[in-house]
Scaffold this motif. Sequence first.
Motif, mmCIF file in Angstrom:
data_model
loop_
_atom_site.group_PDB
_atom_site.id
_atom_site.type_symbol
_atom_site.label_atom_id
_atom_site.label_comp_id
_atom_site.label_asym_id
_atom_site.label_seq_id
_atom_site.Cartn_x
_atom_site.Cartn_y
_atom_site.Cartn_z
ATOM 1 N N GLY A 54 0.652 -1.206 -0.081
ATOM 2 C CA GLY A 54 -0.160 0.046 -0.214
ATOM 3 C C GLY A 54 0.922 1.309 0.060
ATOM 4 N N HIS A 55 0.442 2.255 -0.765
ATOM 5 C CA HIS A 55 0.980 3.535 -1.069
ATOM 6 C C HIS A 55 0.499 4.496 -1.371
ATOM 7 C CE1 HIS A 55 1.320 1.554 -4.630
ATOM 8 N NE2 HIS A 55 1.351 2.763 -5.326
ATOM 9 N N VAL A 56 0.800 5.867 -1.167
ATOM 10 C CA VAL A 56 0.087 7.038 -1.757
ATOM 11 C C VAL A 56 -0.185 6.943 -3.118
ATOM 12 C CG1 VAL A 56 0.025 9.570 -1.775
ATOM 13 C CG2 VAL A 56 1.063 8.592 0.214
ATOM 14 N N GLY A 57 -1.340 7.228 -3.704
ATOM 15 C CA GLY A 57 -1.541 7.241 -4.982
ATOM 16 C C GLY A 57 -0.710 8.230 -5.695
ATOM 17 N N GLY A 58 -0.025 7.497 -6.795
ATOM 18 C CA GLY A 58 0.918 8.111 -7.897
ATOM 19 C C GLY A 58 2.409 8.200 -7.209
ATOM 20 N N ALA A 59 2.630 7.675 -6.108
ATOM 21 C CA ALA A 59 3.811 7.754 -5.490
ATOM 22 C C ALA A 59 4.895 6.746 -6.021
ATOM 23 C CB ALA A 59 3.886 7.262 -4.123
ATOM 24 N N LYS A 60 6.172 7.171 -6.383
ATOM 25 C CA LYS A 60 7.273 6.594 -6.932
ATOM 26 C C LYS A 60 7.883 5.898 -5.879
ATOM 27 C CE LYS A 60 7.392 9.698 -10.774
ATOM 28 N NZ LYS A 60 7.940 10.931 -11.221
ATOM 29 N N ASN A 61 8.285 4.620 -5.981
ATOM 30 C CA ASN A 61 9.039 3.863 -4.871
ATOM 31 C C ASN A 61 10.560 4.031 -5.151
ATOM 32 O OD1 ASN A 61 9.808 0.674 -4.159
ATOM 33 N ND2 ASN A 61 9.568 1.994 -2.632
ATOM 34 N N VAL A 62 11.218 4.432 -4.214
ATOM 35 C CA VAL A 62 12.663 4.537 -4.307
ATOM 36 C C VAL A 62 13.130 4.253 -2.886
ATOM 37 C CG1 VAL A 62 14.639 6.037 -4.795
ATOM 38 C CG2 VAL A 62 12.484 6.536 -5.913
ATOM 39 N N PRO A 63 13.807 2.935 -2.516
ATOM 40 C CA PRO A 63 14.234 2.789 -1.159
ATOM 41 C C PRO A 63 15.176 3.788 -1.039
ATOM 42 C CG PRO A 63 14.014 0.767 -2.635
ATOM 43 C CD PRO A 63 13.732 1.944 -3.510
ATOM 44 N N LEU A 64 15.027 4.134 0.365
ATOM 45 C CA LEU A 64 15.990 4.949 1.125
ATOM 46 C C LEU A 64 17.373 4.728 0.783
ATOM 47 C CD1 LEU A 64 16.462 7.497 2.919
ATOM 48 C CD2 LEU A 64 16.331 5.881 5.039
ATOM 49 N N SER A 65 17.678 3.428 0.817
ATOM 50 C CA SER A 65 19.272 3.200 0.476
ATOM 51 C C SER A 65 19.533 3.515 -1.239
ATOM 52 C CB SER A 65 19.435 1.631 0.676
ATOM 53 O OG SER A 65 18.669 1.043 -0.372
ATOM 54 N N GLN A 66 18.742 3.648 -1.945
ATOM 55 C CA GLN A 66 18.860 4.114 -3.311
ATOM 56 C C GLN A 66 18.702 5.719 -3.597
ATOM 57 O OE1 GLN A 66 16.622 1.340 -5.734
ATOM 58 N NE2 GLN A 66 17.507 -0.368 -4.506
ATOM 59 N N LEU A 67 17.982 6.155 -2.833
ATOM 60 C CA LEU A 67 17.514 7.545 -2.997
ATOM 61 C C LEU A 67 18.581 8.520 -3.692
ATOM 62 C CD1 LEU A 67 14.984 9.321 -2.897
ATOM 63 C CD2 LEU A 67 15.908 10.114 -0.478
ATOM 64 N N GLU A 68 19.753 8.630 -2.943
ATOM 65 C CA GLU A 68 20.687 9.373 -3.408
ATOM 66 C C GLU A 68 21.254 9.291 -5.038
ATOM 67 O OE1 GLU A 68 24.976 11.353 -1.887
ATOM 68 O OE2 GLU A 68 24.008 9.981 -0.809
ATOM 69 N N GLU A 69 21.118 7.992 -5.371
ATOM 70 C CA GLU A 69 21.597 7.849 -6.711
ATOM 71 C C GLU A 69 20.227 7.983 -7.894
ATOM 72 O OE1 GLU A 69 21.660 5.005 -4.442
ATOM 73 O OE2 GLU A 69 23.720 5.856 -4.036
ATOM 74 N N ARG A 70 18.847 7.559 -7.323
ATOM 75 C CA ARG A 70 17.859 7.602 -8.469
ATOM 76 C C ARG A 70 16.984 9.055 -8.025
ATOM 77 N NH1 ARG A 70 14.660 2.518 -7.337
ATOM 78 N NH2 ARG A 70 13.279 3.656 -8.807
ATOM 79 N N LEU A 71 17.063 9.549 -7.196
ATOM 80 C CA LEU A 71 16.257 11.071 -6.779
ATOM 81 C C LEU A 71 16.485 11.806 -8.254
ATOM 82 C CD1 LEU A 71 13.888 12.511 -5.526
ATOM 83 C CD2 LEU A 71 15.653 13.564 -4.090
ATOM 84 N N PRO A 72 17.760 12.227 -8.754
ATOM 85 C CA PRO A 72 18.001 13.302 -9.641
ATOM 86 C C PRO A 72 17.419 12.928 -10.849
ATOM 87 C CG PRO A 72 20.145 12.945 -8.269
ATOM 88 C CD PRO A 72 18.927 11.656 -7.919
ATOM 89 N N THR A 73 17.489 11.402 -11.407
ATOM 90 C CA THR A 73 16.917 10.921 -12.470
ATOM 91 C C THR A 73 15.305 10.848 -12.547
ATOM 92 O OG1 THR A 73 16.901 8.657 -11.874
ATOM 93 C CG2 THR A 73 18.735 9.603 -13.079
ATOM 94 N N LEU A 74 14.664 10.977 -11.358
ATOM 95 C CA LEU A 74 13.350 11.044 -11.125
ATOM 96 C C LEU A 74 12.528 12.346 -11.227
ATOM 97 C CD1 LEU A 74 12.433 8.006 -8.707
ATOM 98 C CD2 LEU A 74 11.805 8.118 -11.040
#
Length: 135
Positions: free
Chosen positions: A62-82
């Motif tokens: 379950g998650h907020v509608g429209g949310a994108k899943n980026v585990p905390l451990s991967q946030l630093e690498e993936r956030l700039p691309t999202l």
Amino acid sequence: MKFIIDNWYLLVVALASGSMLLWPSLRSAGAGSLTPNRAVQLINREKAVVIDVCEAEEFAAGHVGGAKNVPLSQLEERLPTLVKNKAVPVVLVCASGARANRAVAVAKKLGYDKAEALAGGLKAWREASLPIEKA
């Protein structure tokens, strides 16, 4: 002045009770003070991006509608691309709000000044009777 000297304990009680009333608002002002209703306003009015920092299994449950899943451990690498535009508000969500608060620090380090953690996490979102999606 004589009243204050004679009744100093009343002054102490008044100051103590006032500080106890102010403490919760001062404590929550620092981190995770984004309410679910304010998050909905950011999403609708300012096109905020919702990033769920839970693990994939939690996100699927379950998650907020429209949310994108980026585990905390991967946030630093993936956030700039999202989220390429750093001026867009970013709402960070997890189950209870603890990981999201850590994620805010990572996002701000990357230059996302409008990153905020949802206070209370997905639990608060549910308690506000807002929609949940399941993957």
